[in-house]
Design an enzyme around this catalytic site. Structure first.
Site, PDB file in Angstrom:
ATOM      1  N   GLY A  28      44.861  43.363  37.357  1.00  0.00           N
ATOM      2  CA  GLY A  28      45.255  42.693  38.602  1.00  0.00           C
ATOM      3  C   GLY A  28      46.742  42.471  38.793  1.00  0.00           C
ATOM      4  N   GLU A  58      50.007  36.743  35.549  1.00  0.00           N
ATOM      5  CA  GLU A  58      48.642  36.740  36.095  1.00  0.00           C
ATOM      6  C   GLU A  58      48.724  36.946  37.602  1.00  0.00           C
ATOM      7  OE1 GLU A  58      45.545  36.862  35.801  1.00  0.00           O
ATOM      8  OE2 GLU A  58      44.658  35.267  34.605  1.00  0.00           O
ATOM      9  N   ASP A  59      47.789  37.699  38.163  1.00  0.00           N
ATOM     10  CA  ASP A  59      47.767  37.796  39.616  1.00  0.00           C
ATOM     11  C   ASP A  59      47.179  36.520  40.224  1.00  0.00           C
ATOM     12  OD1 ASP A  59      45.329  38.444  38.472  1.00  0.00           O
ATOM     13  OD2 ASP A  59      44.760  39.870  40.026  1.00  0.00           O
ATOM     14  N   ASP A  91      41.879  31.626  38.844  1.00  0.00           N
ATOM     15  CA  ASP A  91      40.703  31.239  39.637  1.00  0.00           C
ATOM     16  C   ASP A  91      40.017  30.079  38.919  1.00  0.00           C
ATOM     17  OD1 ASP A  91      38.356  31.217  41.171  1.00  0.00           O
ATOM     18  OD2 ASP A  91      38.396  33.358  41.485  1.00  0.00           O
ATOM     19  N   LYS A 147      44.302  28.939  42.383  1.00  0.00           N
ATOM     20  CA  LYS A 147      43.283  28.267  43.219  1.00  0.00           C
ATOM     21  C   LYS A 147      43.153  26.781  42.902  1.00  0.00           C
ATOM     22  CE  LYS A 147      40.380  31.913  44.997  1.00  0.00           C
ATOM     23  NZ  LYS A 147      39.033  32.493  45.113  1.00  0.00           N
ATOM     24  N   PHE A 194      37.556  34.776  48.773  1.00  0.00           N
ATOM     25  CA  PHE A 194      37.653  35.938  47.896  1.00  0.00           C
ATOM     26  C   PHE A 194      38.832  36.779  48.377  1.00  0.00           C
ATOM     27  CE2 PHE A 194      36.997  39.699  45.592  1.00  0.00           C
ATOM     28  CZ  PHE A 194      36.199  39.368  44.505  1.00  0.00           C
ATOM     29  N   ASP A 202      41.269  43.048  43.357  1.00  0.00           N
ATOM     30  CA  ASP A 202      40.228  43.990  43.765  1.00  0.00           C
ATOM     31  C   ASP A 202      38.921  43.301  44.123  1.00  0.00           C
ATOM     32  OD1 ASP A 202      39.471  43.242  41.041  1.00  0.00           O
ATOM     33  OD2 ASP A 202      38.054  44.908  41.148  1.00  0.00           O
ATOM     34  N   ARG A 247      42.862  47.238  45.758  1.00  0.00           N
ATOM     35  CA  ARG A 247      44.047  46.847  44.972  1.00  0.00           C
ATOM     36  C   ARG A 247      45.344  47.325  45.618  1.00  0.00           C
ATOM     37  NH1 ARG A 247      42.418  44.864  39.848  1.00  0.00           N
ATOM     38  NH2 ARG A 247      40.614  45.899  38.917  1.00  0.00           N
TER      39      ARG A 247
END
Ligand code: PRP
Length: 188
Positions: free
Chosen positions: A55, A110-111, A114, A142, A163, A170, A176
């Site tokens: 990611g 990190e992308d 979550d 998040k 999402f 992705d 992506r």
């Protein structure tokens, strides 16, 4: 570069509900993050920038090109376990960074944070390798988990509870490549 929130026809916007962050907004924030990170480490010692694949690949590429200091780049891939097969604080790395972490200033890229599970599993593994310092830079957060093993020092944006896809993120390996971050349409 898409400067608007219009999905347009340039990319496969099919499945994307709306643009959450435009390419322009992302680029501006990435430049700020790079500036902050550059200023946070005095001296000329190289910074080891570790991208968590897959990611983070686009964010990482944009970020490191704007770090105005010596940088080493490496990657890692963490294995996803099926439910019930993970012991806490442990993670299996499918790809190990070739660069040793010991004694280095390390930033994990990190992308998105979550649930925080990935960070909570990975941080103890990285700390065990005795870096001189360990920080996390996450493009999106998040803010779901009250107790992260290590709170990211740098966060691009607080993310909505949707999402998200694009700019590396992705859904089933698609989306992506989108230059913006969008939210996915709910299944009909
Ligand atoms: C995604 C994302 C983060 C992680 C965040 O990775 O890239 O690494 O999940 O989720 P968490 O905070 O709930 O652990 P994924 O496992 O989908 O792999 P990818 O990076 O290859 O898309």
């Amino acid at each position: 570069m898409s400067e608007t929130r219009d999905l347009g026809g340039a990319v496969d916007g099919g499945g994307v509900e709306r643009v959450v962050l435009t390419a322009h907004e992302i680029a501006a924030r990435v430049a700020e993050l790079a500036h902050e990170i550059t200023g946070a480490y005095p001296g000329n010692e190289p910074l080891l920038v570790l991208g968590l694949l897959k990611g983070s690949f686009i964010f990482m590429a944009d970020l490191v090109r704007q770090l105005d200091r010596p940088v080493l780049v490496d990657f890692l891939v963490a294995a996803s376990y099926g439910e019930g097969t993970v012991s806490s604080g442990e993670v299996r790395l499918l790809y190990e960074p070739e660069t040793g972490l010991e004694g280095k200033h390390v930033i994990l890229i990190e992308d998105i944070v979550d649930s925080g599970t990935t960070i909570n599993r990975l941080v103890p593994v990285l700390v065990e390798r005795e870096p001189r310092s360990l920080e996390i830079c996450a493009l999106l957060h998040k803010r779901l988990s009250a107790k992260l093993a290590l709170e990211p020092r740098w966060v691009g944006f607080d993310a909505p509870q949707e999402f998200l896809v694009g700019y590396g993120l992705d859904h089933g390996e698609s989306f992506r490549q989108l230059p913006f971050i969008g939210s996915l349409k709910s299944p009909q």
